[in-house]
Write a protein that holds these residues in place. Structure first.
Motif, PDB file in Angstrom:
ATOM      1  N   ARG A  39      -9.187  11.403   8.347  1.00  0.00           N
ATOM      2  CA  ARG A  39      -9.847  11.011   9.411  1.00  0.00           C
ATOM      3  C   ARG A  39      -8.958   9.316   9.452  1.00  0.00           C
ATOM      4  NH1 ARG A  39     -13.430  14.843  11.785  1.00  0.00           N
ATOM      5  NH2 ARG A  39     -15.198  13.539  10.478  1.00  0.00           N
ATOM      6  N   LEU A  40      -9.572   8.472   8.301  1.00  0.00           N
ATOM      7  CA  LEU A  40      -9.959   7.588   7.683  1.00  0.00           C
ATOM      8  C   LEU A  40      -8.425   7.117   7.046  1.00  0.00           C
ATOM      9  CD1 LEU A  40     -13.280   6.680   5.684  1.00  0.00           C
ATOM     10  CD2 LEU A  40     -12.074   5.850   8.201  1.00  0.00           C
ATOM     11  N   GLY A  41      -7.444   8.090   6.955  1.00  0.00           N
ATOM     12  CA  GLY A  41      -6.159   8.157   6.680  1.00  0.00           C
ATOM     13  C   GLY A  41      -6.242   8.171   4.484  1.00  0.00           C
ATOM     14  N   ARG A  42      -7.006   7.623   4.273  1.00  0.00           N
ATOM     15  CA  ARG A  42      -7.261   7.986   2.679  1.00  0.00           C
ATOM     16  C   ARG A  42      -6.200   8.160   1.932  1.00  0.00           C
ATOM     17  NH1 ARG A  42      -8.432   2.551   2.318  1.00  0.00           N
ATOM     18  NH2 ARG A  42      -9.300   3.241  -0.503  1.00  0.00           N
ATOM     19  N   GLN A  43      -5.551   8.143   0.769  1.00  0.00           N
ATOM     20  CA  GLN A  43      -4.887   8.868   0.351  1.00  0.00           C
ATOM     21  C   GLN A  43      -5.687   9.695  -0.884  1.00  0.00           C
ATOM     22  OE1 GLN A  43      -0.851   8.971   0.986  1.00  0.00           O
ATOM     23  NE2 GLN A  43      -2.530   8.239   2.566  1.00  0.00           N
ATOM     24  N   HIS A  44      -6.817   9.336  -1.164  1.00  0.00           N
ATOM     25  CA  HIS A  44      -6.950  10.410  -2.242  1.00  0.00           C
ATOM     26  C   HIS A  44      -8.633  11.510  -2.120  1.00  0.00           C
ATOM     27  CE1 HIS A  44      -9.707   7.013  -0.937  1.00  0.00           C
ATOM     28  NE2 HIS A  44     -10.716   7.551  -1.493  1.00  0.00           N
ATOM     29  N   SER A  45      -9.005  12.601  -2.656  1.00  0.00           N
ATOM     30  CA  SER A  45      -9.942  13.250  -2.398  1.00  0.00           C
ATOM     31  C   SER A  45     -10.998  12.695  -3.168  1.00  0.00           C
ATOM     32  CB  SER A  45      -9.608  14.594  -2.568  1.00  0.00           C
ATOM     33  OG  SER A  45      -9.526  14.020  -4.292  1.00  0.00           O
ATOM     34  N   ALA A  46     -11.894  13.394  -2.554  1.00  0.00           N
ATOM     35  CA  ALA A  46     -13.669  12.904  -2.952  1.00  0.00           C
ATOM     36  C   ALA A  46     -13.578  12.947  -4.322  1.00  0.00           C
ATOM     37  CB  ALA A  46     -14.796  13.638  -1.778  1.00  0.00           C
ATOM     38  N   PRO A  47     -13.253  14.664  -4.858  1.00  0.00           N
ATOM     39  CA  PRO A  47     -13.207  14.874  -6.287  1.00  0.00           C
ATOM     40  C   PRO A  47     -12.263  13.502  -7.531  1.00  0.00           C
ATOM     41  CG  PRO A  47     -13.095  16.912  -4.803  1.00  0.00           C
ATOM     42  CD  PRO A  47     -12.598  14.958  -4.067  1.00  0.00           C
ATOM     43  N   GLN A  48     -11.061  12.868  -6.386  1.00  0.00           N
ATOM     44  CA  GLN A  48     -10.559  11.885  -7.011  1.00  0.00           C
ATOM     45  C   GLN A  48     -11.656  10.626  -7.344  1.00  0.00           C
ATOM     46  OE1 GLN A  48      -7.161  11.959  -5.352  1.00  0.00           O
ATOM     47  NE2 GLN A  48      -6.012  12.461  -6.844  1.00  0.00           N
ATOM     48  N   ALA A  49     -12.406  10.392  -5.628  1.00  0.00           N
ATOM     49  CA  ALA A  49     -12.724   9.557  -5.717  1.00  0.00           C
ATOM     50  C   ALA A  49     -14.456   9.205  -7.049  1.00  0.00           C
ATOM     51  CB  ALA A  49     -13.944   9.274  -4.137  1.00  0.00           C
ATOM     52  N   ILE A  50     -14.863  10.592  -7.161  1.00  0.00           N
ATOM     53  CA  ILE A  50     -15.973  10.796  -8.332  1.00  0.00           C
ATOM     54  C   ILE A  50     -15.190   9.908  -9.327  1.00  0.00           C
ATOM     55  CG2 ILE A  50     -17.293  13.000  -8.856  1.00  0.00           C
ATOM     56  CD1 ILE A  50     -17.430  13.503  -6.285  1.00  0.00           C
ATOM     57  N   ALA A  51     -14.455  10.873  -9.540  1.00  0.00           N
ATOM     58  CA  ALA A  51     -13.302  10.940 -10.942  1.00  0.00           C
ATOM     59  C   ALA A  51     -13.169   9.284 -11.497  1.00  0.00           C
ATOM     60  CB  ALA A  51     -12.275  11.882 -10.650  1.00  0.00           C
ATOM     61  N   ALA A  52     -12.786   8.964 -10.360  1.00  0.00           N
ATOM     62  CA  ALA A  52     -13.194   7.031 -10.166  1.00  0.00           C
ATOM     63  C   ALA A  52     -14.156   6.377 -10.522  1.00  0.00           C
ATOM     64  CB  ALA A  52     -11.786   6.233  -9.670  1.00  0.00           C
ATOM     65  N   CYS A  80       0.593  -1.421  -0.055  1.00  0.00           N
ATOM     66  CA  CYS A  80       0.274  -0.278  -0.135  1.00  0.00           C
ATOM     67  C   CYS A  80       0.986   1.451   0.243  1.00  0.00           C
ATOM     68  CB  CYS A  80      -1.014  -0.200   0.801  1.00  0.00           C
ATOM     69  SG  CYS A  80      -2.638  -0.927   1.132  1.00  0.00           S
ATOM     70  N   LEU A  81       0.395   2.630  -0.915  1.00  0.00           N
ATOM     71  CA  LEU A  81       0.712   3.619  -0.406  1.00  0.00           C
ATOM     72  C   LEU A  81       1.193   3.456   1.277  1.00  0.00           C
ATOM     73  CD1 LEU A  81      -0.771   5.731  -3.186  1.00  0.00           C
ATOM     74  CD2 LEU A  81       2.312   4.884  -3.457  1.00  0.00           C
ATOM     75  N   ALA A  82      -0.070   3.986   2.156  1.00  0.00           N
ATOM     76  CA  ALA A  82       0.012   4.272   3.789  1.00  0.00           C
ATOM     77  C   ALA A  82      -0.729   3.448   4.066  1.00  0.00           C
ATOM     78  CB  ALA A  82      -0.142   5.344   3.512  1.00  0.00           C
ATOM     79  N   LYS A  83      -0.093   2.987   5.250  1.00  0.00           N
ATOM     80  CA  LYS A  83      -1.182   2.411   5.856  1.00  0.00           C
ATOM     81  C   LYS A  83      -2.647   2.943   6.830  1.00  0.00           C
ATOM     82  CE  LYS A  83      -1.518  -2.119   8.495  1.00  0.00           C
ATOM     83  NZ  LYS A  83      -2.121  -2.951   7.499  1.00  0.00           N
ATOM     84  N   CYS A  84      -3.886   2.480   6.422  1.00  0.00           N
ATOM     85  CA  CYS A  84      -4.902   3.131   6.780  1.00  0.00           C
ATOM     86  C   CYS A  84      -4.840   2.834   8.496  1.00  0.00           C
ATOM     87  CB  CYS A  84      -6.295   2.931   6.423  1.00  0.00           C
ATOM     88  SG  CYS A  84      -6.373   3.896   4.320  1.00  0.00           S
ATOM     89  N   PRO A  85      -5.420   3.973   9.302  1.00  0.00           N
ATOM     90  CA  PRO A  85      -4.785   3.386  10.485  1.00  0.00           C
ATOM     91  C   PRO A  85      -6.739   2.595  10.935  1.00  0.00           C
ATOM     92  CG  PRO A  85      -6.500   5.314  10.268  1.00  0.00           C
ATOM     93  CD  PRO A  85      -5.845   5.410   8.938  1.00  0.00           C
ATOM     94  N   TYR A  86      -7.374   1.990  10.792  1.00  0.00           N
ATOM     95  CA  TYR A  86      -8.321   0.813  11.174  1.00  0.00           C
ATOM     96  C   TYR A  86      -7.851   0.005  10.834  1.00  0.00           C
ATOM     97  CZ  TYR A  86      -9.788   2.854   5.742  1.00  0.00           C
ATOM     98  OH  TYR A  86     -10.074   2.458   4.597  1.00  0.00           O
ATOM     99  N   CYS A  87      -7.056  -0.306   9.692  1.00  0.00           N
ATOM    100  CA  CYS A  87      -6.734  -1.998   9.051  1.00  0.00           C
ATOM    101  C   CYS A  87      -6.332  -3.051   9.599  1.00  0.00           C
ATOM    102  CB  CYS A  87      -6.088  -1.581   7.782  1.00  0.00           C
ATOM    103  SG  CYS A  87      -5.805  -2.813   6.525  1.00  0.00           S
ATOM    104  N   ASP A  88      -6.836  -3.973   9.636  1.00  0.00           N
ATOM    105  CA  ASP A  88      -5.885  -4.600  10.364  1.00  0.00           C
ATOM    106  C   ASP A  88      -5.937  -5.993   9.013  1.00  0.00           C
ATOM    107  OD1 ASP A  88      -8.335  -5.812   9.602  1.00  0.00           O
ATOM    108  OD2 ASP A  88      -8.221  -7.531  11.935  1.00  0.00           O
ATOM    109  N   PHE A  89      -5.854  -5.323   7.472  1.00  0.00           N
ATOM    110  CA  PHE A  89      -5.243  -6.726   6.477  1.00  0.00           C
ATOM    111  C   PHE A  89      -3.999  -6.325   6.415  1.00  0.00           C
ATOM    112  CE2 PHE A  89      -9.314  -5.554   4.135  1.00  0.00           C
ATOM    113  CZ  PHE A  89     -10.063  -5.572   5.070  1.00  0.00           C
TER     114      PHE A  89
END
Length: 393
Positions: free
Chosen positions: A142-155, A24-33
């Motif tokens: 807060r969830l530690g995600r590396q993307h923004s809402a506009p990027q999510a919509i574009a994806a 991953c690019l970064a470890k999300c703070p809620y993730c135990d995968f």
């Protein structure tokens, strides 16, 4: 000669193939995968190791019917399309691939990864699962995600154009989340790509950053009553777009259910390759549980030395099969088939259950029996862990 040159043996259990990419690019703070951050990802090495482990697994399985391939992680969209294409091509050569083979890749909606979507489509991926998690920028932070809402919509918009089937993930019961905000966010996402939705309640997992924050009172999750109302909002909002809850956390238009995940929930055979991947395989010794070493570099070393990164496989006992099959199957709206249960576990369904608890659960409206099937009602699926703890002998 490739094993797919011959037909699959009559009656061979169909196979779902899971490929784990651990980076991953970064470890999300809620993730135990089983996910890991590396400054430089050694893709060439790990491509070779995945291909080698796939070859090793195919040798002992033979030309099974292959129904699905799922690239999970970690962040599989950090793989190059060339690596994805090589694994798909080799799996097709080694197994008796179905004409309508479902090939899913999990992707994060960062600009770099979304730009690879066309390459994945050209490589053979026909279903994309986008890790949106939220359409709120503050919550994404807060969830530690590396993307923004506009990027999510574009994806989502790009995914809908390129892939025949698209799914996305959202997390609910986030700190401070209201019913009105969740309904609006969910409607926005469904309006963009309404095919399949995976919905997960935010929970505090041991060993995560969130566990420490929660213990110190720095994050507070909604109470059970609020979380239940948010779940009800999800059911009603998804239904407006024609998505039905076919599993506890998954909604789909009829025909758009994840065939790969259905293999897990229906207790089919699945092979897992890559660091930490696990599987359930019907072999000469019975139903076998497999698990690969979790640490990426140690897994790769073992593959290079012996062709696979496995620890010792274990036989799944009849009692364990019964427990696992009920745990998975009762998550589904369709429930568990008694005939399928007997075939996979070697025991009648009724012999695995406490008759008094079964009768009480039916009387209370948590379970229902119809013909060959035992299923949990919507109320029962919300209490499934407690229900199974009492129900199983």
């Amino acid at each position: 000669m490739d094993k797919a040159a011959g037909a699959a043996p009559a009656g061979a259990e169909p196979l779902a193939l899971y490929v784990h990419w651990p980076f991953c690019l970064a470890k999300c703070p809620y993730c135990d995968f089983n996910s890991h951050v590396r400054e430089v990802i050694p893709e060439t090495r790990f491509r070779a190791a995945l291909l080698a482990e796939l070859e090793w697994e195919a040798t002992r399985l033979g030309p099974r019917p292959l129904r699905s391939i799922f690239f999970g992680g970690g962040t599989p969209s950090l793989m190059s399309p060339e690596t994805v294409g090589a694994l798909i091509a080799r799996a097709r050569a080694l197994f008796a691939a179905a004409q309508d083979l479902e090939i899913t890749l999990e992707a994060n909606p960062t600009s770099i990864e979304a730009g690879r979507f066309q390459g994945y489509r050209d490589a053979g991926v026909n279903r994309i699962s986008v890790g949106i998690q939220s359409l709120n920028d503050e919550d994404l932070r807060r969830l530690g995600r590396q993307h923004s809402a506009p990027q999510a919509i574009a994806a989502l918009e790009l995914g809908r154009k390129l892939f025949p089937r698209i799914s996305f993930d959202l997390i609910y019961a986030r700190p401070g989340q209201t019913e009105a905000a969740w309904r609006a966010e969910l409607a926005q996402a469904l309006d963009l790509a309404a095919d399949h939705l995976s919905l997960y309640q935010l929970t505090i997992e041991p060993g995560t950053v969130y566990e420490g924050l929660h213990r110190r009172g720095e994050i507070v999750l909604p109470d059970e009553e609020t979380a239940a109302r948010l779940y009800e909002v999800t059911v009603s909002e998804a239904a407006r777009y024609g998505l039905l809850p076919y599993e506890v956390s998954n909604y789909a238009k009829p025909g758009s259910e994840s065939r790969h995940n259905l293999a897990y929930w229906r207790y089919g055979d699945y092979a897992g390759i890559g660091p930490g991947a696990h599987g359930r395989l019907s072999l000469a010794g019975g139903l076998i549980a497999t698990r690969r070493h979790r640490a990426p570099e140690i897994w790769a070393e073992r593959v290079e030395q012996q062709g696979h990164g496995s620890g010792q496989d274990t036989v799944v006992t009849a009692a364990e099969r019964a427990q696992e099959m009920l745990l998975m199957g009762l998550r589904l709206s369709e429930g568990v088939s008694a005939a399928r249960f007997a075939a996979r576990t070697g025991m009648p369904l009724i012999k695995a259950l406490d008759p008094g608890i079964l009768a009480a659960a039916i009387e209370e409206g948590y379970l229902e029996q119809e013909g060959d099937r035992l299923r949990a009602t919507p109320e029962g699926r919300m209490r499934l862990d407690a229900l199974l703890a009492a129900l199983l002998l």
